[in-house]
Design a protein around this motif. Structure first.
Motif, PDB file in Angstrom:
ATOM      1  N   GLU A  28       0.989  -1.158   0.058  1.00 33.61           N
ATOM      2  CA  GLU A  28      -0.047  -0.054  -0.089  1.00 33.61           C
ATOM      3  C   GLU A  28       0.714   1.202   0.041  1.00 33.61           C
ATOM      4  O   GLU A  28       0.504   2.132  -0.840  1.00 33.61           O
ATOM      5  N   ASP A  29       1.852   1.018   0.696  1.00 31.21           N
ATOM      6  CA  ASP A  29       2.779   2.378   0.720  1.00 31.21           C
ATOM      7  C   ASP A  29       3.508   2.547  -0.373  1.00 31.21           C
ATOM      8  O   ASP A  29       3.773   3.600  -1.271  1.00 31.21           O
ATOM      9  N   TYR A  30       3.759   1.405  -1.006  1.00 28.51           N
ATOM     10  CA  TYR A  30       4.714   1.398  -2.361  1.00 28.51           C
ATOM     11  C   TYR A  30       3.587   1.957  -3.472  1.00 28.51           C
ATOM     12  O   TYR A  30       4.167   2.710  -4.432  1.00 28.51           O
ATOM     13  N   PHE A  31       2.489   1.570  -3.237  1.00 25.01           N
ATOM     14  CA  PHE A  31       1.323   1.917  -4.542  1.00 25.01           C
ATOM     15  C   PHE A  31       1.339   3.379  -4.289  1.00 25.01           C
ATOM     16  O   PHE A  31       1.065   3.934  -5.627  1.00 25.01           O
ATOM     17  N   SER A  32       1.075   3.989  -3.465  1.00 24.69           N
ATOM     18  CA  SER A  32       1.157   5.552  -3.234  1.00 24.69           C
ATOM     19  C   SER A  32       2.217   6.152  -4.032  1.00 24.69           C
ATOM     20  O   SER A  32       2.003   7.144  -4.730  1.00 24.69           O
ATOM     21  N   THR A  33       3.345   5.709  -3.829  1.00 22.07           N
ATOM     22  CA  THR A  33       4.755   5.984  -4.538  1.00 22.07           C
ATOM     23  C   THR A  33       4.502   5.952  -5.996  1.00 22.07           C
ATOM     24  O   THR A  33       4.845   6.827  -6.776  1.00 22.07           O
ATOM     25  N   LEU A  34       3.939   4.919  -6.473  1.00 19.26           N
ATOM     26  CA  LEU A  34       3.592   4.785  -8.030  1.00 19.26           C
ATOM     27  C   LEU A  34       2.578   5.739  -8.423  1.00 19.26           C
ATOM     28  O   LEU A  34       2.658   6.384  -9.430  1.00 19.26           O
ATOM     29  N   GLU A  35       1.553   6.140  -7.711  1.00 14.37           N
ATOM     30  CA  GLU A  35       0.556   6.770  -8.108  1.00 14.37           C
ATOM     31  C   GLU A  35       1.149   8.275  -8.040  1.00 14.37           C
ATOM     32  O   GLU A  35       0.620   8.999  -8.995  1.00 14.37           O
ATOM     33  N   ASN A  36       1.972   8.629  -7.376  1.00 18.33           N
ATOM     34  CA  ASN A  36       2.786   9.979  -7.165  1.00 18.33           C
ATOM     35  C   ASN A  36       3.662  10.191  -8.360  1.00 18.33           C
ATOM     36  O   ASN A  36       3.736  11.205  -8.947  1.00 18.33           O
ATOM     37  N   LYS A  37       4.189   9.017  -8.825  1.00 17.17           N
ATOM     38  CA  LYS A  37       5.401   9.183  -9.736  1.00 17.17           C
ATOM     39  C   LYS A  37       4.898   9.144 -11.135  1.00 17.17           C
ATOM     40  O   LYS A  37       5.180   9.910 -11.976  1.00 17.17           O
ATOM     41  N   GLU A  40      -0.184  10.704 -14.559  1.00 20.40           N
ATOM     42  CA  GLU A  40      -1.075  10.479 -15.721  1.00 20.40           C
ATOM     43  C   GLU A  40      -1.577   9.293 -15.743  1.00 20.40           C
ATOM     44  O   GLU A  40      -2.592   9.025 -16.595  1.00 20.40           O
ATOM     45  N   ILE A  41      -1.474   8.309 -14.880  1.00 18.71           N
ATOM     46  CA  ILE A  41      -2.208   6.871 -15.095  1.00 18.71           C
ATOM     47  C   ILE A  41      -3.296   6.838 -14.031  1.00 18.71           C
ATOM     48  O   ILE A  41      -2.947   7.309 -13.008  1.00 18.71           O
ATOM     49  N   SER A  42      -4.365   6.085 -14.530  1.00 14.35           N
ATOM     50  CA  SER A  42      -5.368   5.695 -13.670  1.00 14.35           C
ATOM     51  C   SER A  42      -5.058   4.345 -13.044  1.00 14.35           C
ATOM     52  O   SER A  42      -5.435   3.306 -13.786  1.00 14.35           O
ATOM     53  N   PHE A  43      -4.633   4.178 -11.957  1.00  9.61           N
ATOM     54  CA  PHE A  43      -4.376   2.624 -11.273  1.00  9.61           C
ATOM     55  C   PHE A  43      -5.417   2.197 -10.333  1.00  9.61           C
ATOM     56  O   PHE A  43      -6.170   2.906  -9.771  1.00  9.61           O
ATOM     57  N   THR A  44      -5.507   0.919 -10.579  1.00  7.17           N
ATOM     58  CA  THR A  44      -6.450   0.307  -9.642  1.00  7.17           C
ATOM     59  C   THR A  44      -5.540  -0.841  -9.169  1.00  7.17           C
ATOM     60  O   THR A  44      -4.639  -1.310  -9.817  1.00  7.17           O
ATOM     61  N   TYR A  45      -5.868  -1.099  -7.849  1.00  2.00           N
ATOM     62  CA  TYR A  45      -4.964  -2.200  -7.157  1.00  2.00           C
ATOM     63  C   TYR A  45      -5.897  -2.994  -6.324  1.00  2.00           C
ATOM     64  O   TYR A  45      -6.865  -2.922  -5.984  1.00  2.00           O
ATOM     65  N   PHE A  46      -5.446  -4.361  -6.837  1.00  3.00           N
ATOM     66  CA  PHE A  46      -6.416  -5.453  -6.305  1.00  3.00           C
ATOM     67  C   PHE A  46      -5.604  -6.572  -5.656  1.00  3.00           C
ATOM     68  O   PHE A  46      -4.684  -6.989  -6.505  1.00  3.00           O
ATOM     69  N   GLN A  47      -5.666  -7.114  -4.260  1.00  2.00           N
ATOM     70  CA  GLN A  47      -4.848  -8.215  -4.129  1.00  2.00           C
ATOM     71  C   GLN A  47      -5.850  -9.257  -3.482  1.00  2.00           C
ATOM     72  O   GLN A  47      -6.721  -8.871  -2.592  1.00  2.00           O
ATOM     73  N   SER A  48      -5.749 -10.391  -3.619  1.00  2.00           N
ATOM     74  CA  SER A  48      -6.439 -11.660  -3.165  1.00  2.00           C
ATOM     75  C   SER A  48      -5.644 -12.807  -2.843  1.00  2.00           C
ATOM     76  O   SER A  48      -4.641 -13.215  -3.722  1.00  2.00           O
ATOM     77  N   ASN A  49      -5.987 -13.674  -1.767  1.00  2.00           N
ATOM     78  CA  ASN A  49      -5.490 -14.969  -1.714  1.00  2.00           C
ATOM     79  C   ASN A  49      -6.068 -15.876  -2.152  1.00  2.00           C
ATOM     80  O   ASN A  49      -5.937 -17.047  -2.070  1.00  2.00           O
ATOM     81  N   VAL A  50      -7.087 -15.658  -2.976  1.00  2.00           N
ATOM     82  CA  VAL A  50      -8.114 -16.636  -3.538  1.00  2.00           C
ATOM     83  C   VAL A  50      -8.040 -16.534  -5.237  1.00  2.00           C
ATOM     84  O   VAL A  50      -8.229 -15.514  -5.813  1.00  2.00           O
ATOM     85  N   GLU A  51      -7.463 -17.625  -5.571  1.00  2.00           N
ATOM     86  CA  GLU A  51      -7.376 -17.909  -7.053  1.00  2.00           C
ATOM     87  C   GLU A  51      -8.430 -17.419  -7.691  1.00  2.00           C
ATOM     88  O   GLU A  51      -8.284 -16.657  -8.989  1.00  2.00           O
ATOM     89  N   GLY A  52      -9.710 -17.710  -7.512  1.00  2.00           N
ATOM     90  CA  GLY A  52     -10.995 -17.691  -8.372  1.00  2.00           C
ATOM     91  C   GLY A  52     -11.144 -16.033  -8.377  1.00  2.00           C
ATOM     92  O   GLY A  52     -11.541 -15.499  -9.247  1.00  2.00           O
ATOM     93  N   GLU A  53     -10.783 -15.209  -7.128  1.00  2.00           N
ATOM     94  CA  GLU A  53     -11.118 -13.987  -7.156  1.00  2.00           C
ATOM     95  C   GLU A  53      -9.966 -13.104  -8.273  1.00  2.00           C
ATOM     96  O   GLU A  53     -10.483 -12.084  -8.890  1.00  2.00           O
ATOM     97  N   LEU A  54      -9.050 -13.828  -8.177  1.00  2.00           N
ATOM     98  CA  LEU A  54      -7.955 -13.108  -9.190  1.00  2.00           C
ATOM     99  C   LEU A  54      -8.268 -13.214 -10.584  1.00  2.00           C
ATOM    100  O   LEU A  54      -8.306 -12.354 -11.339  1.00  2.00           O
ATOM    101  N   ILE A  55      -8.997 -14.687 -10.840  1.00  2.00           N
ATOM    102  CA  ILE A  55      -9.440 -14.804 -12.237  1.00  2.00           C
ATOM    103  C   ILE A  55     -10.391 -14.020 -12.507  1.00  2.00           C
ATOM    104  O   ILE A  55     -10.832 -13.279 -13.567  1.00  2.00           O
TER     105      ILE A  55
END
Length: 137
Positions: A28-37, A40-55
């Motif tokens: 989450e801290d690193y993601f904020s760095t990417l957004e600031n750097k 011009e990009i609209s980022f979406t972040y998603f994390q899951s420990n569940v394979e089906g949710e990633l699919i």
């Protein structure tokens, strides 16, 4: 430009899990760095420990986003389903890994993601994600 960063199992533990391999920074801290750097990009972040949710997330954005940066974690080495999902979408996927998977256990040398990914970035720590963003730019 719309990019999804999609992280798989145990990557929610970044900053706590094996800091000698993964570092001390939470994603989450690193993601904020990417957004600031890259404002011009609209980022979406998603994390899951569940394979089906990633699919499901790949299916959800895989025809409308400009790119997907995927660190499938351990599912990289086990999930035919994730590989098939990437093959079935039109949005290009860059496979990333924080560690050099080829310097680790033998089972980590196989990827079911790689044959369907546009490219692979391995072993540059969290900077692997930034290198993938640079590709899309």
């Amino acid at each position: 430009m719309k990019l999804l960063i999609l992280n798989g199992p145990n990557l929610n533990l970044l900053g706590k899990r094996e800091p000698e391999i993964y570092g001390n920074l939470t994603f989450e801290d690193y993601f904020s760095t990417l957004e600031n750097k890259f404002p011009e990009i609209s980022f979406t972040y998603f994390q899951s420990n569940v394979e089906g949710e990633l699919i499901n997330k790949l299916h959800e954005v895989g025809f409308s986003y400009d790119g997907i940066i995927l660190n499938a974690g351990a599912y990289t080495h086990t999930s035919i389903g994730l590989g098939d999902a990437i093959k079935g979408i039109t949005t290009p996927v860059i496979e990333v890994h924080i560690s050099n998977t080829f310097s680790r256990e033998e089972f980590r040398h196989q990827s079911y993601i790689s044959p369907n990914a546009k490219g692979i970035i391995i072993g540059f720590g969290l900077k692997s994600y930034e290198l993938a963003v640079d590709y899309f730019l």
